[in-house]
Design a protein around this motif. Sequence first.
Motif, PDB file in Angstrom:
ATOM      1  N   SER A 115       0.854  -1.186   0.000  1.00  0.00           N
ATOM      2  CA  SER A 115       0.000   0.000   0.000  1.00  0.00           C
ATOM      3  C   SER A 115       0.890   1.236   0.000  1.00  0.00           C
ATOM      4  O   SER A 115       1.811   1.354   0.819  1.00  0.00           O
ATOM      5  N   LEU A 116       0.639   2.173  -0.948  1.00  0.00           N
ATOM      6  CA  LEU A 116       1.487   3.357  -1.114  1.00  0.00           C
ATOM      7  C   LEU A 116       0.672   4.621  -0.916  1.00  0.00           C
ATOM      8  O   LEU A 116      -0.482   4.715  -1.357  1.00  0.00           O
ATOM      9  N   VAL A 117       1.280   5.610  -0.277  1.00  0.00           N
ATOM     10  CA  VAL A 117       0.742   6.970  -0.197  1.00  0.00           C
ATOM     11  C   VAL A 117       1.878   7.900  -0.614  1.00  0.00           C
ATOM     12  O   VAL A 117       2.929   7.941   0.043  1.00  0.00           O
ATOM     13  N   ILE A 118       1.694   8.627  -1.722  1.00  0.00           N
ATOM     14  CA  ILE A 118       2.746   9.487  -2.277  1.00  0.00           C
ATOM     15  C   ILE A 118       2.263  10.931  -2.184  1.00  0.00           C
ATOM     16  O   ILE A 118       1.181  11.272  -2.669  1.00  0.00           O
ATOM     17  N   THR A 119       3.080  11.784  -1.568  1.00  0.00           N
ATOM     18  CA  THR A 119       2.716  13.186  -1.324  1.00  0.00           C
ATOM     19  C   THR A 119       3.803  14.096  -1.891  1.00  0.00           C
ATOM     20  O   THR A 119       4.989  13.838  -1.668  1.00  0.00           O
ATOM     21  N   PRO A 120       3.448  15.154  -2.652  1.00  0.00           N
ATOM     22  CA  PRO A 120       4.460  16.100  -3.120  1.00  0.00           C
ATOM     23  C   PRO A 120       4.924  17.001  -1.981  1.00  0.00           C
ATOM     24  O   PRO A 120       4.136  17.415  -1.134  1.00  0.00           O
ATOM     25  N   LEU A 121       6.225  17.309  -1.968  1.00  0.00           N
ATOM     26  CA  LEU A 121       6.803  18.235  -0.996  1.00  0.00           C
ATOM     27  C   LEU A 121       7.042  19.555  -1.715  1.00  0.00           C
ATOM     28  O   LEU A 121       7.856  19.634  -2.624  1.00  0.00           O
ATOM     29  N   VAL A 122       6.301  20.607  -1.301  1.00  0.00           N
ATOM     30  CA  VAL A 122       6.321  21.904  -1.971  1.00  0.00           C
ATOM     31  C   VAL A 122       7.368  22.788  -1.315  1.00  0.00           C
ATOM     32  O   VAL A 122       7.442  22.881  -0.084  1.00  0.00           O
ATOM     33  N   GLY A 123       8.196  23.460  -2.133  1.00  0.00           N
ATOM     34  CA  GLY A 123       9.247  24.323  -1.631  1.00  0.00           C
ATOM     35  C   GLY A 123       8.762  25.740  -1.399  1.00  0.00           C
ATOM     36  O   GLY A 123       7.581  26.080  -1.586  1.00  0.00           O
ATOM     37  N   PRO A 124       9.666  26.646  -0.991  1.00  0.00           N
ATOM     38  CA  PRO A 124       9.282  28.036  -0.677  1.00  0.00           C
ATOM     39  C   PRO A 124       8.702  28.775  -1.870  1.00  0.00           C
ATOM     40  O   PRO A 124       7.934  29.711  -1.711  1.00  0.00           O
ATOM     41  N   ARG A 125       9.067  28.389  -3.106  1.00  0.00           N
ATOM     42  CA  ARG A 125       8.560  29.091  -4.283  1.00  0.00           C
ATOM     43  C   ARG A 125       7.243  28.537  -4.794  1.00  0.00           C
ATOM     44  O   ARG A 125       6.743  28.966  -5.818  1.00  0.00           O
ATOM     45  N   GLY A 126       6.707  27.559  -4.110  1.00  0.00           N
ATOM     46  CA  GLY A 126       5.442  26.976  -4.531  1.00  0.00           C
ATOM     47  C   GLY A 126       5.571  25.863  -5.538  1.00  0.00           C
ATOM     48  O   GLY A 126       4.572  25.374  -6.059  1.00  0.00           O
ATOM     49  N   ASP A 127       6.792  25.434  -5.822  1.00  0.00           N
ATOM     50  CA  ASP A 127       7.014  24.347  -6.775  1.00  0.00           C
ATOM     51  C   ASP A 127       7.291  23.044  -6.026  1.00  0.00           C
ATOM     52  O   ASP A 127       7.870  23.039  -4.931  1.00  0.00           O
ATOM     53  N   THR A 128       6.909  21.937  -6.646  1.00  0.00           N
ATOM     54  CA  THR A 128       7.183  20.623  -6.049  1.00  0.00           C
ATOM     55  C   THR A 128       8.669  20.324  -6.167  1.00  0.00           C
ATOM     56  O   THR A 128       9.237  20.343  -7.262  1.00  0.00           O
ATOM     57  N   GLU A 129       9.313  20.062  -5.012  1.00  0.00           N
ATOM     58  CA  GLU A 129      10.744  19.773  -4.989  1.00  0.00           C
ATOM     59  C   GLU A 129      11.037  18.284  -4.829  1.00  0.00           C
ATOM     60  O   GLU A 129      12.027  17.785  -5.351  1.00  0.00           O
ATOM     61  N   HIS A 130      10.206  17.573  -4.062  1.00  0.00           N
ATOM     62  CA  HIS A 130      10.412  16.150  -3.841  1.00  0.00           C
ATOM     63  C   HIS A 130       9.061  15.448  -3.796  1.00  0.00           C
ATOM     64  O   HIS A 130       8.011  16.099  -3.683  1.00  0.00           O
ATOM     65  N   PHE A 131       9.086  14.127  -3.867  1.00  0.00           N
ATOM     66  CA  PHE A 131       7.927  13.286  -3.598  1.00  0.00           C
ATOM     67  C   PHE A 131       8.280  12.359  -2.433  1.00  0.00           C
ATOM     68  O   PHE A 131       9.369  11.769  -2.401  1.00  0.00           O
ATOM     69  N   ILE A 132       7.366  12.249  -1.485  1.00  0.00           N
ATOM     70  CA  ILE A 132       7.567  11.391  -0.328  1.00  0.00           C
ATOM     71  C   ILE A 132       6.567  10.251  -0.417  1.00  0.00           C
ATOM     72  O   ILE A 132       5.353  10.476  -0.492  1.00  0.00           O
ATOM     73  N   CYS A 133       7.072   9.034  -0.415  1.00  0.00           N
ATOM     74  CA  CYS A 133       6.235   7.843  -0.533  1.00  0.00           C
ATOM     75  C   CYS A 133       6.333   7.043   0.765  1.00  0.00           C
ATOM     76  O   CYS A 133       7.428   6.725   1.230  1.00  0.00           O
ATOM     77  N   VAL A 134       5.174   6.741   1.357  1.00  0.00           N
ATOM     78  CA  VAL A 134       5.098   5.896   2.545  1.00  0.00           C
ATOM     79  C   VAL A 134       4.494   4.567   2.106  1.00  0.00           C
ATOM     80  O   VAL A 134       3.366   4.521   1.611  1.00  0.00           O
ATOM     81  N   ALA A 135       5.261   3.473   2.249  1.00  0.00           N
ATOM     82  CA  ALA A 135       4.844   2.152   1.779  1.00  0.00           C
ATOM     83  C   ALA A 135       4.629   1.227   2.976  1.00  0.00           C
ATOM     84  O   ALA A 135       5.364   1.283   3.973  1.00  0.00           O
ATOM     85  N   GLU A 136       3.616   0.351   2.852  1.00  0.00           N
ATOM     86  CA  GLU A 136       3.294  -0.576   3.946  1.00  0.00           C
ATOM     87  C   GLU A 136       2.875  -1.913   3.346  1.00  0.00           C
ATOM     88  O   GLU A 136       2.130  -1.954   2.356  1.00  0.00           O
ATOM     89  N   ASN A 137       3.356  -2.996   3.936  1.00  0.00           N
ATOM     90  CA  ASN A 137       2.981  -4.344   3.509  1.00  0.00           C
ATOM     91  C   ASN A 137       1.583  -4.638   4.040  1.00  0.00           C
ATOM     92  O   ASN A 137       1.343  -4.597   5.249  1.00  0.00           O
ATOM     93  N   LEU A 138       0.646  -4.946   3.124  1.00  0.00           N
ATOM     94  CA  LEU A 138      -0.740  -5.156   3.542  1.00  0.00           C
ATOM     95  C   LEU A 138      -0.933  -6.480   4.282  1.00  0.00           C
ATOM     96  O   LEU A 138      -2.005  -6.723   4.836  1.00  0.00           O
ATOM     97  N   LYS A 139       0.065  -7.368   4.255  1.00  0.00           N
ATOM     98  CA  LYS A 139      -0.071  -8.649   4.937  1.00  0.00           C
ATOM     99  C   LYS A 139       0.583  -8.653   6.317  1.00  0.00           C
ATOM    100  O   LYS A 139       0.883  -9.683   6.898  1.00  0.00           O
TER     101      LYS A 139
END
Length: 495
Positions: A115-139
């Motif tokens: 299971s994945l949740v991916i969130t954009p990390l927005v910088g001071p200028r309002g642009d996306t600088e990184h993506f943060i993905c939190v992954a979890e084994n569903l079993k």
Amino acid sequence: MPDARGSKEEKAAASGVKARPLIVQPLWDRLDQAVIVTDCNLDAPGPTILYVNRAFTALTGYRADEAIGRSPRFLQCPRTDPVVAATIRQELLEGEFARCTLVNRRKDGTEYLCSLVITPLVGPRGDTEHFICVAENLKEDRTPEAMKRLSAELEQAQTLIEDMERRQSEAEEEIDRQRRDLAIVTERYRDSLAQLDAIQERLAIRENALERSGREIDRSDFELHASLEELRAMDEELRATLEQMEEANIQLGLTNEELRRLQAADADKLQLLASASHDLRQPVMSMGLFLDVLRNRLGEAERPIMGGLLAAHLSIRTLLEGMLDTARLDAGAMEPIIEPLPIALMLEMIHGEFLPQAEMRGLRFRAVSSGAIVLSDAQLLERILRNLVANALKYAVSGTILMGCRRCRDHLRIEVWDTGPGIPEASQKSIFEEFRQLDNPGRDQARGVGLGLAIVARLSRRLGHEIGLRSWPGRGSVFSITLPLAQPGKRRRRR
């Protein structure tokens, strides 16, 4: 295990990615869910991993130094749903977070539901600088203790999200402030431009006055020397013209010599191509007979392999026939014969020829008949349609191939639809060039040489027909050829 942050910086420096300090890394290292931080590049081959926490290694078996610098796609396996992966990319392009479930593969080869949740990390200028993905084994274990631990980790993740939202709010406030400052600077700039225009206007008035005085002073001297200067100018112009003519004659001679050399080389190449294509026809026809006999002796398990062999043989035969016809046209040994043609018979024949290969590869191939009569060369038009269908059969892995017709006033457009990978808009013109294959940048000869669509383009130009292409990357493409409808009483003619 090597330090994840050190490995990330080394990988980022090696790949040219400018790393930014991630101030929440200590918190991520204490989480039980796998955390992956990538850059914001969504174009092929995809984003690059900049950081992973310890839980990532426990989940996938890959150490940080084995993952940093690579695309997250290396975790996917053959059972990973490509539609879900495409949906993730689209949601991230729209600036939203993505939530999904994928089947991934660990380092030891075992597969797991993630299971994945991916969130954009927005910088001071309002642009996306990184993506943060939190992954979890569903079993994973769902005992009360595990649920309590997950609840605590969720609170930590929510705290992290709140911190991100706060940083985004601060960035938006900074952007608003900068916009206000920019408006003030713009207003000052406009005032400065107005003042500069006024100064330039006054300077222009003074220059005009000086020019009038200068003209009155120089007028007498100019009239005395006008005739002499005019004769000198004419002499210089005549001398320059003669020099240009001499250079042009020399260049024309060199060009004519080069043209004769190229024409001779082209004639040799065309003769060699025609001879080679003619000699290759016999073994290709023999191969088709052997494959037809072999098809009736294989079981159901070998049908996909046999379908691939038949499709490859049909593609080779279509390519050879197209090359031979193109060589004959270029050599002047054959002229197109334009005559009224019932299109239904040609569509039925091509459909019957390609249908077995499509079915053996698990594809649906449909042909919608039409009662239209068009003006074209029967042999060359068949070559064009066979190449378009062979191209669709080559790139469509699953789904349907559709061949049909649309009336456009006094013309008929024959279309071939496929559910292949699609073609980016920037590459849609180059695919009609010789030896161009978008999915074969390494020039692997086992995958063809990229002549099918080039033959289509050359034959269409000789017939005066228009080739069209519409494509949607990830969904498929539609190639079309537009040709005139036959008028009543239209008689056969040669071009």
